[in-house]
Design a protein around this motif. Structure first.
Motif, short mmCIF file in Angstrom:
data_model
loop_
_atom_site.label_atom_id
_atom_site.label_comp_id
_atom_site.label_asym_id
_atom_site.label_seq_id
_atom_site.Cartn_x
_atom_site.Cartn_y
_atom_site.Cartn_z
N ARG A 51 0.83 -1.20 0.00
CA ARG A 51 0.00 0.00 0.00
C ARG A 51 0.87 1.26 0.00
O ARG A 51 0.61 2.21 -0.73
CB ARG A 51 -0.91 0.00 1.22
N GLU A 52 1.93 1.25 0.80
CA GLU A 52 2.82 2.40 0.85
C GLU A 52 3.61 2.53 -0.46
O GLU A 52 3.84 3.65 -0.94
CB GLU A 52 3.79 2.26 2.03
N LEU A 53 4.02 1.41 -1.03
CA LEU A 53 4.72 1.44 -2.31
C LEU A 53 3.86 2.10 -3.38
O LEU A 53 4.33 2.92 -4.18
CB LEU A 53 5.11 0.02 -2.74
N LYS A 54 2.59 1.76 -3.41
CA LYS A 54 1.67 2.35 -4.39
C LYS A 54 1.64 3.87 -4.25
O LYS A 54 1.77 4.60 -5.23
CB LYS A 54 0.27 1.78 -4.21
N ASP A 55 1.49 4.36 -3.02
CA ASP A 55 1.38 5.80 -2.80
C ASP A 55 2.66 6.52 -3.23
O ASP A 55 2.61 7.58 -3.87
CB ASP A 55 1.10 6.09 -1.32
N ILE A 56 3.80 5.96 -2.89
CA ILE A 56 5.07 6.62 -3.20
C ILE A 56 5.35 6.61 -4.69
O ILE A 56 5.81 7.60 -5.27
CB ILE A 56 6.22 5.94 -2.41
N VAL A 57 5.06 5.50 -5.36
CA VAL A 57 5.29 5.40 -6.80
C VAL A 57 4.36 6.35 -7.56
O VAL A 57 4.78 7.02 -8.51
CB VAL A 57 5.10 3.94 -7.27
N LEU A 58 3.09 6.44 -7.17
CA LEU A 58 2.16 7.32 -7.86
C LEU A 58 2.52 8.79 -7.64
O LEU A 58 2.39 9.62 -8.55
CB LEU A 58 0.73 7.06 -7.40
N PHE A 59 2.99 9.12 -6.45
CA PHE A 59 3.44 10.48 -6.19
C PHE A 59 4.62 10.83 -7.09
O PHE A 59 4.69 11.91 -7.66
CB PHE A 59 3.83 10.62 -4.71
N ALA A 60 5.55 9.88 -7.22
CA ALA A 60 6.72 10.10 -8.08
C ALA A 60 6.30 10.22 -9.54
O ALA A 60 6.83 11.06 -10.29
CB ALA A 60 7.71 8.96 -7.90
N ALA A 61 5.33 9.41 -9.96
CA ALA A 61 4.88 9.45 -11.35
C ALA A 61 4.27 10.81 -11.69
O ALA A 61 4.46 11.33 -12.79
CB ALA A 61 3.86 8.35 -11.60
N PHE A 62 3.55 11.38 -10.75
CA PHE A 62 2.93 12.66 -11.03
C PHE A 62 3.96 13.79 -11.10
O PHE A 62 3.86 14.69 -11.94
CB PHE A 62 1.89 12.99 -9.95
N HIS A 63 4.97 13.73 -10.23
CA HIS A 63 5.91 14.85 -10.13
C HIS A 63 7.15 14.71 -11.03
O HIS A 63 7.88 15.69 -11.21
CB HIS A 63 6.35 15.03 -8.67
N ALA A 64 7.41 13.54 -11.57
CA ALA A 64 8.59 13.37 -12.43
C ALA A 64 8.47 14.26 -13.66
O ALA A 64 7.42 14.33 -14.31
CB ALA A 64 8.73 11.91 -12.84
N LYS A 65 9.56 14.92 -14.01
CA LYS A 65 9.55 15.85 -15.13
C LYS A 65 9.61 15.15 -16.48
O LYS A 65 9.21 15.70 -17.50
CB LYS A 65 10.75 16.81 -15.03
N THR A 66 10.14 13.93 -16.50
CA THR A 66 10.27 13.17 -17.74
C THR A 66 9.53 11.84 -17.61
O THR A 66 8.92 11.56 -16.57
CB THR A 66 11.75 12.91 -18.09
N ASP A 67 9.64 11.03 -18.64
CA ASP A 67 8.99 9.72 -18.60
C ASP A 67 9.80 8.69 -17.81
O ASP A 67 9.36 7.55 -17.66
CB ASP A 67 8.76 9.20 -20.02
N THR A 68 10.97 9.08 -17.34
CA THR A 68 11.80 8.19 -16.54
C THR A 68 11.84 8.70 -15.10
O THR A 68 12.20 9.86 -14.86
CB THR A 68 13.23 8.10 -17.09
N ILE A 69 11.48 7.85 -14.17
CA ILE A 69 11.51 8.20 -12.74
C ILE A 69 12.87 7.82 -12.17
O ILE A 69 13.29 6.66 -12.25
CB ILE A 69 10.39 7.47 -11.98
N THR A 70 13.56 8.80 -11.61
CA THR A 70 14.86 8.57 -11.00
C THR A 70 14.74 8.61 -9.48
O THR A 70 13.68 8.95 -8.92
CB THR A 70 15.88 9.62 -11.45
N GLU A 71 15.84 8.32 -8.81
CA GLU A 71 15.85 8.39 -7.35
C GLU A 71 15.46 9.78 -6.86
O GLU A 71 14.79 9.93 -5.83
CB GLU A 71 17.24 8.01 -6.83
N ALA A 72 15.85 10.81 -7.59
CA ALA A 72 15.55 12.19 -7.19
C ALA A 72 14.06 12.49 -7.20
O ALA A 72 13.60 13.42 -6.53
CB ALA A 72 16.28 13.16 -8.13
N ASP A 73 13.28 11.72 -7.97
CA ASP A 73 11.83 11.94 -8.05
C ASP A 73 11.07 11.27 -6.91
O ASP A 73 9.86 11.49 -6.76
CB ASP A 73 11.29 11.41 -9.38
N ILE A 74 11.75 10.44 -6.14
CA ILE A 74 11.07 9.63 -5.13
C ILE A 74 11.17 10.30 -3.76
O ILE A 74 12.26 10.66 -3.32
CB ILE A 74 11.65 8.21 -5.07
N THR A 75 10.03 10.45 -3.11
CA THR A 75 9.98 11.03 -1.78
C THR A 75 9.48 9.98 -0.80
O THR A 75 8.36 9.48 -0.94
CB THR A 75 9.03 12.25 -1.74
#
Length: 408
Positions: free
Chosen positions: A319-343
């Motif tokens: 459940r927590e993985l889902k929330d963190i990944v979706l948050f990163a997907a929304f805020h990532a500037k490109t189509d690739t999610i990096t460590e910097a995009d993950i909170t």
């Protein structure tokens, strides 16, 4: 309106006046939508819209109207007014679709429903095999696992794969008001008995899922035991529980006879930190689902993001993985999610990451686990809270090679 939006996965906040609405607007997160009636108890939709504009709020406003003249519609929608209107008789058909048009992607709600997320670990394959094995029996079962591991989906799968699949399914949360009752002076039976009995009647011939059965009070345990032991209802009971239930049986805060009646079979769901090889697969599943629901291009995790996700302790599991990944997907500037995009949701990662060696009998397994989680021996030493020099000595002691394998 509240029911329609809730069922669609939104979390609506309801007020009946402009003044109360002003308080709630200040609390709204980015991406929210405001739905308003034309007339409220202390003003009109136009007055609310004027206030929003004056305060600099940019939330889209959808107005619910009824028999307005063309001039009145212009008044509502003109000059930075409402972005859309819905005729009151059309609420059922248009509300959810219209809100979805203006709500921002971060408020997309992904629900898992009955499905099991595809995973690759051997531990998860064993769970799926156990689900199939239990489903073909008529035995009661307990699904054990930490918070957020998907216990309810597993319980539902047992039901869906069983011979009772065409009969009723009743789901009850043990810690909710559904199990709260008071004694009825006019009856020799308590309200608790009547409620629990009614759930069995509703599920007759089918299945009852009791979520978080460890939250049942001792009184409710006794009532449930009485019904199962003396009335023998034609209902299969599948429970979900956190691992603490076993300790409750040991310290006698959960009735042992009820426990063994419910646990005719069981499944232990592994935590995410025990199956880190599943993390990229699960994360990709969420990213694919997110793209499908938002209509956006699918995003992917790079190696740095995957490594960061594998290092995180995941107290909230899938459940927590889902929330963190979706948050990163929304805020990532490109189509690739990096460590910097993950909170991550940690205030002190050093405490949570600590795998300090405290049990000599488990040292070898902890060392290997830390290596696989960290991806290197340097990271492993940090996770274990020891120096690299100490870790080298321990590897020699236990015969662990550079690849984290036991030397023959």
């Amino acid at each position: 309106m509240h029911g329609l939006l809730t069922r669609a996965g939104y979390e609506p906040v309801v007020t009946d006046s402009i003044e109360a609405g002003k308080v709630e607007v200040a609390k709204l997160p980015p991406g929210a939508v405001i739905v308003t009636a034309m007339r409220l108890s202390d003003g009109t939709a136009r007055e609310l819209i004027n206030w929003l504009n004056a305060e600099g709020y940019k939330f889209p406003v959808i107005a619910i109207v009824e028999n307005l003249s063309p001039m009145e519609l212009i008044e509502v929608m003109g000059d930075s007014g409402a972005v859309a209107i819905i005729q009151r008789p059309a609420i059922d058909k248009q509300l959810v679709e219209t809100v979805g048009k203006y709500a921002r992607p971060e408020h997309v709600v992904l629900t898992l429903g009955n499905q099991l997320i595809p995973r690759v670990s051997e531990a998860w394959k064993a769970v799926e095999e156990k689900v199939s094995a239990i489903a073909v029996t008529n035995a009661n079962a307990i699904v054990f696992g930490e918070c957020g591991t998907g216990k309810e989906q597993i319980a539902r799968q047992i039901y869906l794969r069983s011979s009772r699949e065409q009969k009723p399914l009743t789901i009850v949360e043990a810690g909710s008001a559904a199990f709260i009752g008071r004694h009825d002076p006019a009856s020799d039976r308590s309200e608790i008995y009547d409620r629990i009995k009614s759930y069995f009647a509703k599920a007759a011939g089918g299945t009852m899922i009791i979520k978080n059965v460890h939250l049942l009070s001792f009184e409710k345990q006794s009532v449930l035991l009485h019904i199962l032991e003396t009335e023998h209802p034609d209902v299969r009971v599948i429970c979900t529980a956190e691992p603490e239930l076993l300790g409750m049986v040991a310290n006698k805060s959960f009735r042992a006879n009820l426990f063994y009646m419910l646990r005719q079979s069981d499944i232990a769901v592994p935590s995410l930190k025990e199956t880190t090889e599943d993390i990229p697969v699960i994360a990709d599943f969420f990213l694919k689902s997110y793209a499908a629901k938002t209509g956006k291009e699918r995003k992917r995790l790079d190696a740095s993001a995957i490594k960061a996700l594998k290092l995180y302790p995941w107290l909230g599991n899938v459940r927590e993985l889902k929330d963190i990944v979706l948050f990163a997907a929304f805020h990532a500037k490109t189509d690739t999610i990096t460590e910097a995009d993950i909170t991550f949701n940690l205030s002190d990662t050093s405490v949570t990451y600590d795998l300090s060696l405290r049990n000599p009998q488990r040292e070898r397994d902890q060392i290997i686990e830390a290596f696989h989680r960290g991806g290197s021996w340097k990271q492993a030493s940090k996770l274990l809270n020891i120096t690299e020099k100490t870790l080298i000595s321990l590897r020699k002691k236990y015969g662990i090679d550079s690849n984290g394998e036991i030397q023959s």
